[in-house]
Design an enzyme around this catalytic site. Structure first.
Site, short mmCIF file in Angstrom:
data_model
loop_
_atom_site.label_atom_id
_atom_site.label_comp_id
_atom_site.label_asym_id
_atom_site.label_seq_id
_atom_site.Cartn_x
_atom_site.Cartn_y
_atom_site.Cartn_z
N ARG A 1 -23.22 -26.78 -30.06
CA ARG A 1 -22.48 -28.43 -30.75
C ARG A 1 -21.12 -28.47 -30.80
O ARG A 1 -20.73 -29.60 -30.66
CB ARG A 1 -22.95 -28.08 -32.07
CG ARG A 1 -22.13 -28.98 -33.16
CD ARG A 1 -23.00 -28.91 -34.31
NE ARG A 1 -22.96 -27.32 -35.05
CZ ARG A 1 -21.92 -26.86 -35.63
NH1 ARG A 1 -20.60 -27.20 -35.86
NH2 ARG A 1 -21.48 -25.38 -35.87
N TYR B 1 -21.78 -55.72 -33.76
CA TYR B 1 -23.09 -54.91 -34.10
C TYR B 1 -23.24 -55.12 -35.64
O TYR B 1 -23.12 -54.13 -36.62
CB TYR B 1 -23.30 -53.86 -33.52
CG TYR B 1 -24.81 -53.20 -33.38
CD1 TYR B 1 -25.42 -53.97 -32.27
CD2 TYR B 1 -24.24 -51.96 -33.68
CE1 TYR B 1 -26.88 -53.25 -33.32
CE2 TYR B 1 -26.11 -50.94 -34.01
CZ TYR B 1 -26.64 -51.75 -33.50
OH TYR B 1 -28.37 -51.08 -33.51
N ASP C 1 -15.55 -52.20 -28.67
CA ASP C 1 -17.18 -51.64 -27.84
C ASP C 1 -17.35 -52.14 -26.42
O ASP C 1 -17.72 -53.12 -26.69
CB ASP C 1 -18.01 -52.07 -29.33
CG ASP C 1 -19.28 -51.53 -29.59
OD1 ASP C 1 -19.70 -51.41 -27.85
OD2 ASP C 1 -20.84 -51.38 -30.17
N LYS D 1 -28.25 -48.54 -24.16
CA LYS D 1 -28.22 -49.45 -23.72
C LYS D 1 -27.90 -49.76 -22.35
O LYS D 1 -28.79 -49.03 -21.55
CB LYS D 1 -26.88 -50.88 -24.40
CG LYS D 1 -27.39 -50.42 -25.92
CD LYS D 1 -28.76 -50.56 -27.29
CE LYS D 1 -28.45 -50.76 -28.02
NZ LYS D 1 -27.78 -51.39 -29.57
C1 LIG Z 1 -27.05 -50.70 -30.48
C2 LIG Z 1 -25.77 -50.71 -30.38
C3 LIG Z 1 -24.64 -49.98 -31.20
C4 LIG Z 1 -25.63 -48.67 -31.60
O1 LIG Z 1 -26.03 -48.34 -30.57
P1 LIG Z 1 -26.94 -46.65 -31.18
O2 LIG Z 1 -27.13 -46.20 -29.98
O3 LIG Z 1 -27.76 -47.30 -31.79
O4 LIG Z 1 -26.69 -46.00 -32.21
C5 LIG Z 1 -23.12 -50.50 -31.42
N1 LIG Z 1 -23.20 -50.97 -30.43
C6 LIG Z 1 -23.95 -52.42 -30.32
C7 LIG Z 1 -23.15 -53.47 -29.10
C8 LIG Z 1 -24.66 -51.99 -29.73
O5 LIG Z 1 -25.40 -53.11 -29.21
#
Ligand SMILES: *Cc1c(COP(=O)(O)O)cnc(C)c1O
Length: 399
Positions: free
Chosen positions: A56, A114, A188, A213
């Site tokens: 962890r 998001y 992000d 992604k």
């Molecule tokens: C999918 C996504 C998230 C969240 O990510 P998870 O891996 O599903 O928790 C945050 N920001 C963007 C731009 C995303 O496409």
């Protein structure tokens, strides 16, 4: 060696040895690490010596992948960044915001985030006294006015290009403002990956990713990352990660690394295919009303995109010249592209925001952020472009 029974022997993990380094990243599926001596244990626990203790807190597989992403995000910088890997993109975002903010701090951000991040602000952070302030981050004078009038702002949190209309926010300008007002800028970078856009090099303090992604690209693991070169803040963020237990698991980290090995090739093909599809869609007059792709010269933020992105990525959206029912007929007519609520996989994914990601958002607010009933989002895959175009072309006929 003291003698032990066969029943005890079997309980011990198999002994392993490496004489030469494995060419591939090993999967350290171990929750803890043993010490050679009591003294070594003390040195590691007191921080005198580096050593893994408990997964962890850190693990060789996870740390290696976290650092690889940090190296990519700071590729051209003199100073190397550090990386932390979390159990999801949301875990990375919440860990970072929890570690930077205290109650009564505010986060200046945008309405078209998001969906999960917007919900995190409303349903979780707010309860702990961390207030979101939503504004248009494209309006730099407006951002400065907010910073001047609201000293409680600690963090500026941005996403560019935005989902699902691919609007772009000027990272350099936000970073300059954030520096002069002594705030943290978090970006992000999920849609771009460091192959296309590196916010830290443009002046941001932190980058977060949903590695689920494009970074992974194969849709088979959930994880998130935090990257920064603000080394003085590392232990504060790591403490928060470790105590909230937002740690990534080893298998997902390993899958992420495996996926990332083709990242540069994939991003090139995603970008080329998206550009070709956007151009094709723009030619479908009478059926397609509008195409949102920041690579198109007709896109409102094309010049800005060109100044901070090295290509334009795989995400685009378009508005059909029809109503909700016609749009649903279009989605149902697709035979090759998959209708799925994710993005960044190697295959082409289509989503109807009005009936999925933006379902619970008021129609008038949706209209304000460009999410009309006839808007379709596409995460353009790396297949042969002709197959993607042919599928969309035949579905347009069924509207
Ligand atoms: C999918 C996504 C998230 C969240 O990510 P998870 O891996 O599903 O928790 C945050 N920001 C963007 C731009 C995303 O496409």
């Amino acid at each position: 060696m003291i003698k032990k029974s066969i029943n005890s022997e079997v309980v011990k993990a198999a002994r392993w040895q490496v004489s030469t380094a494995p060419h591939q990243l090993p999967l350290f599926a171990s929750s803890s690490f043993s010490f050679d001596s009591a003294e070594q244990g003390i040195d590691i626990f007191t921080g005198k010596q580096f050593g893994h203790v408990y997964s962890r807190y850190g693990n060789p597989t996870i740390d290696a992948v976290a650092q690889k992403i940090a190296d990519l995000e700071t590729h051209h910088m003199a100073e190397k960044g550090f990386g932390l890997l979390c159990s999801s993109g949301m875990a990375a975002i919440s860990t970072l915001l929890y570690s930077l903010c205290e109650s009564n701090d505010s986060v200046l951000t945008q309405a078209n985030l998001y969906g999960g991040t917007t919900e995190l602000f409303h349903k979780v952070l707010r309860k702990h006294g961390i207030q979101p302030i939503f504004t248009n981050l494209k309006d730099i004078d407006g951002v400065e006015a907010c910073l001047k009038s609201q000293p409680s702002i600690k963090v500026i949190y941005a996403e560019t290009p935005t989902n699902p209309t691919l609007d772009c926010i000027d990272i350099r300008k936000l970073a300059a403002l954030s520096k002069s007002y002594d705030k943290y800028l978090v970006v992000d970078n999920t849609f771009c990956t460091p192959i296309i856009q590196r916010p830290l090099e443009l002046g941001a303090d932190f980058v977060v990713h949903s590695t689920t992604k494009f970074l992974n690209g194969h849709g088979n693991s959930i994880a998130g990352s935090i990257v920064s070169h603000r080394h003085e803040l590392k232990s504060q963020i790591w403490q928060c990660l470790k105590l909230m237990g937002a740690t990534c698991n080893v298998w997902d980290a390993w899958l992420l690394d495996n996926g990332m090995r083709t990242l540069a090739l994939r991003m090139r093909q995603h970008s080329d295919n998206a550009m070709a599809l956007a151009t094709f869609l723009e030619q479908q007059t009478g059926k397609v009303k509008k195409v949102n792709y920041c690579g198109l010269p007709s896109h409102r933020d094309h010049t800005l995109a060109a100044s901070q992105m090295s290509s334009y990525g795989g995400m685009l959206s378009f508005e059909l010249d029809t109503d909700l029912r016609g749009t649903i007929r279009f989605i149902n007519a697709l035979q090759f592209c998959t209708h799925a609520p994710t993005l960044g996989d190697v295959d082409t994914l289509v989503l109807h925001p009005a009936t999925s990601s933006h379902l619970n958002i008021d129609a008038s607010i949706r209209a304000d952020i460009g999410v009309t009933d006839s808007l379709v989002r596409v995460s353009v895959g790396i297949e042969d472009i002709e197959d993607i175009k042919n599928d969309i072309f035949q579905a347009l006929d069924k509207v």
